[in-house]
Design a protein around this motif. Structure first.
Motif, mmCIF file in Angstrom:
data_model
loop_
_atom_site.group_PDB
_atom_site.id
_atom_site.type_symbol
_atom_site.label_atom_id
_atom_site.label_comp_id
_atom_site.label_asym_id
_atom_site.label_seq_id
_atom_site.Cartn_x
_atom_site.Cartn_y
_atom_site.Cartn_z
ATOM 1 N N LEU A 131 41.986 49.256 39.761
ATOM 2 C CA LEU A 131 41.181 50.476 39.622
ATOM 3 C C LEU A 131 40.432 50.819 40.908
ATOM 4 O O LEU A 131 40.306 51.995 41.268
ATOM 5 C CB LEU A 131 40.181 50.319 38.483
ATOM 6 N N ARG A 132 39.942 49.814 41.578
ATOM 7 C CA ARG A 132 39.164 50.037 42.788
ATOM 8 C C ARG A 132 40.025 50.635 43.897
ATOM 9 O O ARG A 132 39.624 51.572 44.579
ATOM 10 C CB ARG A 132 38.544 48.712 43.242
ATOM 11 N N LEU A 133 41.245 50.108 44.072
ATOM 12 C CA LEU A 133 42.136 50.592 45.130
ATOM 13 C C LEU A 133 43.104 51.667 44.647
ATOM 14 O O LEU A 133 43.827 52.255 45.443
ATOM 15 C CB LEU A 133 42.912 49.421 45.729
ATOM 16 N N ARG A 134 43.162 51.870 43.337
ATOM 17 C CA ARG A 134 44.018 52.876 42.719
ATOM 18 C C ARG A 134 45.501 52.707 43.086
ATOM 19 O O ARG A 134 46.181 53.666 43.462
ATOM 20 C CB ARG A 134 43.546 54.287 43.059
ATOM 21 N N GLN A 135 45.969 51.464 42.970
ATOM 22 C CA GLN A 135 47.389 51.184 43.220
ATOM 23 C C GLN A 135 47.787 49.876 42.551
ATOM 24 O O GLN A 135 46.930 49.091 42.165
ATOM 25 C CB GLN A 135 47.679 51.128 44.717
ATOM 26 N N ASN A 136 49.077 49.672 42.411
ATOM 27 C CA ASN A 136 49.587 48.424 41.848
ATOM 28 C C ASN A 136 49.635 47.371 42.946
ATOM 29 O O ASN A 136 50.048 47.661 44.075
ATOM 30 C CB ASN A 136 50.995 48.622 41.273
ATOM 31 N N LEU A 137 49.222 46.149 42.579
ATOM 32 C CA LEU A 137 49.179 45.054 43.539
ATOM 33 C C LEU A 137 49.869 43.823 42.976
ATOM 34 O O LEU A 137 49.923 43.630 41.753
ATOM 35 C CB LEU A 137 47.729 44.707 43.879
ATOM 36 N N PHE A 138 50.380 42.967 43.872
ATOM 37 C CA PHE A 138 51.004 41.718 43.459
ATOM 38 C C PHE A 138 50.007 40.940 42.598
ATOM 39 O O PHE A 138 48.845 40.769 42.984
ATOM 40 C CB PHE A 138 51.408 40.902 44.694
ATOM 41 N N PRO A 139 50.424 40.435 41.440
ATOM 42 C CA PRO A 139 49.492 39.803 40.484
ATOM 43 C C PRO A 139 49.131 38.359 40.844
ATOM 44 O O PRO A 139 49.362 37.432 40.080
ATOM 45 C CB PRO A 139 50.269 39.876 39.174
ATOM 46 N N ILE A 140 48.518 38.168 41.996
ATOM 47 C CA ILE A 140 48.191 36.808 42.440
ATOM 48 C C ILE A 140 47.087 36.173 41.596
ATOM 49 O O ILE A 140 47.086 34.965 41.390
ATOM 50 C CB ILE A 140 47.854 36.776 43.950
ATOM 51 N N GLN A 141 46.148 36.976 41.063
ATOM 52 C CA GLN A 141 45.047 36.396 40.283
ATOM 53 C C GLN A 141 45.541 35.638 39.053
ATOM 54 O O GLN A 141 45.150 34.488 38.856
ATOM 55 C CB GLN A 141 44.017 37.451 39.870
ATOM 56 N N PRO A 142 46.393 36.233 38.201
ATOM 57 C CA PRO A 142 46.867 35.453 37.043
ATOM 58 C C PRO A 142 47.758 34.281 37.456
ATOM 59 O O PRO A 142 47.763 33.239 36.790
ATOM 60 C CB PRO A 142 47.630 36.463 36.193
ATOM 61 N N ILE A 143 48.470 34.429 38.556
ATOM 62 C CA ILE A 143 49.300 33.318 39.043
ATOM 63 C C ILE A 143 48.410 32.156 39.464
ATOM 64 O O ILE A 143 48.649 31.001 39.084
ATOM 65 C CB ILE A 143 50.223 33.782 40.192
ATOM 66 N N GLU A 144 47.362 32.461 40.223
ATOM 67 C CA GLU A 144 46.421 31.408 40.637
ATOM 68 C C GLU A 144 45.731 30.782 39.430
ATOM 69 O O GLU A 144 45.492 29.576 39.399
ATOM 70 C CB GLU A 144 45.386 31.962 41.606
ATOM 71 N N SER A 145 45.421 31.594 38.444
ATOM 72 C CA SER A 145 44.802 31.088 37.223
ATOM 73 C C SER A 145 45.729 30.113 36.495
ATOM 74 O O SER A 145 45.299 29.038 36.054
ATOM 75 C CB SER A 145 44.436 32.266 36.314
ATOM 76 N N LEU A 146 46.994 30.456 36.391
ATOM 77 C CA LEU A 146 47.970 29.571 35.738
ATOM 78 C C LEU A 146 48.188 28.282 36.533
ATOM 79 O O LEU A 146 48.329 27.201 35.948
ATOM 80 C CB LEU A 146 49.303 30.295 35.546
ATOM 81 N N ILE A 147 48.202 28.386 37.841
ATOM 82 C CA ILE A 147 48.359 27.194 38.678
ATOM 83 C C ILE A 147 47.165 26.260 38.487
ATOM 84 O O ILE A 147 47.334 25.052 38.293
ATOM 85 C CB ILE A 147 48.543 27.580 40.162
ATOM 86 N N ALA A 148 45.959 26.817 38.522
ATOM 87 C CA ALA A 148 44.757 25.998 38.329
ATOM 88 C C ALA A 148 44.762 25.366 36.937
ATOM 89 O O ALA A 148 44.416 24.192 36.778
ATOM 90 C CB ALA A 148 43.503 26.841 38.547
ATOM 91 N N ALA A 149 45.191 26.123 35.925
ATOM 92 C CA ALA A 149 45.266 25.582 34.558
ATOM 93 C C ALA A 149 46.275 24.450 34.480
ATOM 94 O O ALA A 149 46.046 23.438 33.794
ATOM 95 C CB ALA A 149 45.629 26.688 33.570
ATOM 96 N N SER A 150 47.387 24.575 35.198
ATOM 97 C CA SER A 150 48.387 23.502 35.170
ATOM 98 C C SER A 150 47.859 22.242 35.854
ATOM 99 O O SER A 150 48.188 21.126 35.439
ATOM 100 C CB SER A 150 49.706 23.964 35.797
ATOM 101 N N ILE A 151 47.019 22.396 36.858
ATOM 102 C CA ILE A 151 46.389 21.233 37.495
ATOM 103 C C ILE A 151 45.429 20.559 36.515
ATOM 104 O O ILE A 151 45.396 19.325 36.417
ATOM 105 C CB ILE A 151 45.685 21.633 38.809
ATOM 106 N N VAL A 152 44.682 21.356 35.762
ATOM 107 C CA VAL A 152 43.793 20.804 34.733
ATOM 108 C C VAL A 152 44.595 19.991 33.726
ATOM 109 O O VAL A 152 44.248 18.846 33.404
ATOM 110 C CB VAL A 152 42.999 21.923 34.004
ATOM 111 N N VAL A 153 45.686 20.557 33.235
ATOM 112 C CA VAL A 153 46.529 19.872 32.243
ATOM 113 C C VAL A 153 47.088 18.577 32.831
ATOM 114 O O VAL A 153 47.056 17.528 32.178
ATOM 115 C CB VAL A 153 47.656 20.804 31.744
ATOM 116 N N PHE A 154 47.581 18.639 34.061
ATOM 117 C CA PHE A 154 48.109 17.430 34.712
ATOM 118 C C PHE A 154 47.040 16.345 34.781
ATOM 119 O O PHE A 154 47.297 15.176 34.464
ATOM 120 C CB PHE A 154 48.628 17.756 36.119
ATOM 121 N N LEU A 155 45.827 16.718 35.206
ATOM 122 C CA LEU A 155 44.749 15.729 35.333
ATOM 123 C C LEU A 155 44.347 15.155 33.976
ATOM 124 O O LEU A 155 44.050 13.960 33.864
ATOM 125 C CB LEU A 155 43.542 16.351 36.030
#
Length: 164
Positions: A62-86
């Motif tokens: 909304l701030r930039l008014r364009q579609n962007l690569f969805p890195i935030q949910p990807i980073e969130s899933l990666i961090a969650a997988s590290i939690v699960v591994f630990l």
């Protein structure tokens, strides 16, 4: 990312107050730290920060008014997988704290964060790396050095036990 290195130092104070071993504090802090990142990056989607590069198929910002690569949910899933591994690692060890748990988290999170930084649209300083890329590499380095020190200490202790 730099907070990951300072959290165990803050754990020293907690270990003194609670009168428990420092490695025990770090053992239980290890999965909590990437868990914070898991939740935090979900919030980044709604704030429109930590965005990826422009992409036709990405998340609308909304701030930039364009579609962007969805890195935030990807980073969130990666961090969650590290939690699960630990958590699985801790369960496998029957929740007996060891000194390796936090350095392993640092290596996993730092290396994945380094890679993710190449998909974020932020200021690049050197060789296509951002400030956070260098923090992530430092995190990996500290984790590797900590594991080496722990291994040498354990080898020395085991060697002392074997000698008559």
């Amino acid at each position: 990312v730099s907070m990951f290195i300072w959290i165990p130092l803050a754990g020293i104070l907690a270990s003194k107050i609670l009168k428990i071993e420092w490695k025990t504090v770090c053992f239980f802090l290890a999965p909590c730290v990437p868990l914070v990142q898991t939740v935090g990056h979900i919030g980044c989607i709604f704030l429109g920060c930590c965005q990826g590069y422009p992409a036709e198929w990405g998340l609308y910002n909304l701030r930039l008014r364009q579609n962007l690569f969805p890195i935030q949910p990807i980073e969130s899933l990666i961090a969650a997988s590290i939690v699960v591994f630990l958590l699985f690692r801790a369960k496998k060890q029957k929740y007996i704290p060891d000194a390796k748990h936090y350095p392993i988290m640092m290596i996993l999170f730092g290396s994945t964060r380094f890679i993710c930084e190449f998909f974020r649209d932020n200021e690049k300083l050197l060789w296509g790396c951002s400030k956070l890329s260098f923090h992530a590499l430092f995190m990996v380095l500290v984790g590797v050095i900590a594991l080496i020190i722990i291994k040498k200490r354990n080898d020395k202790q085991n060697g002392d036990m074997v000698k008559p």
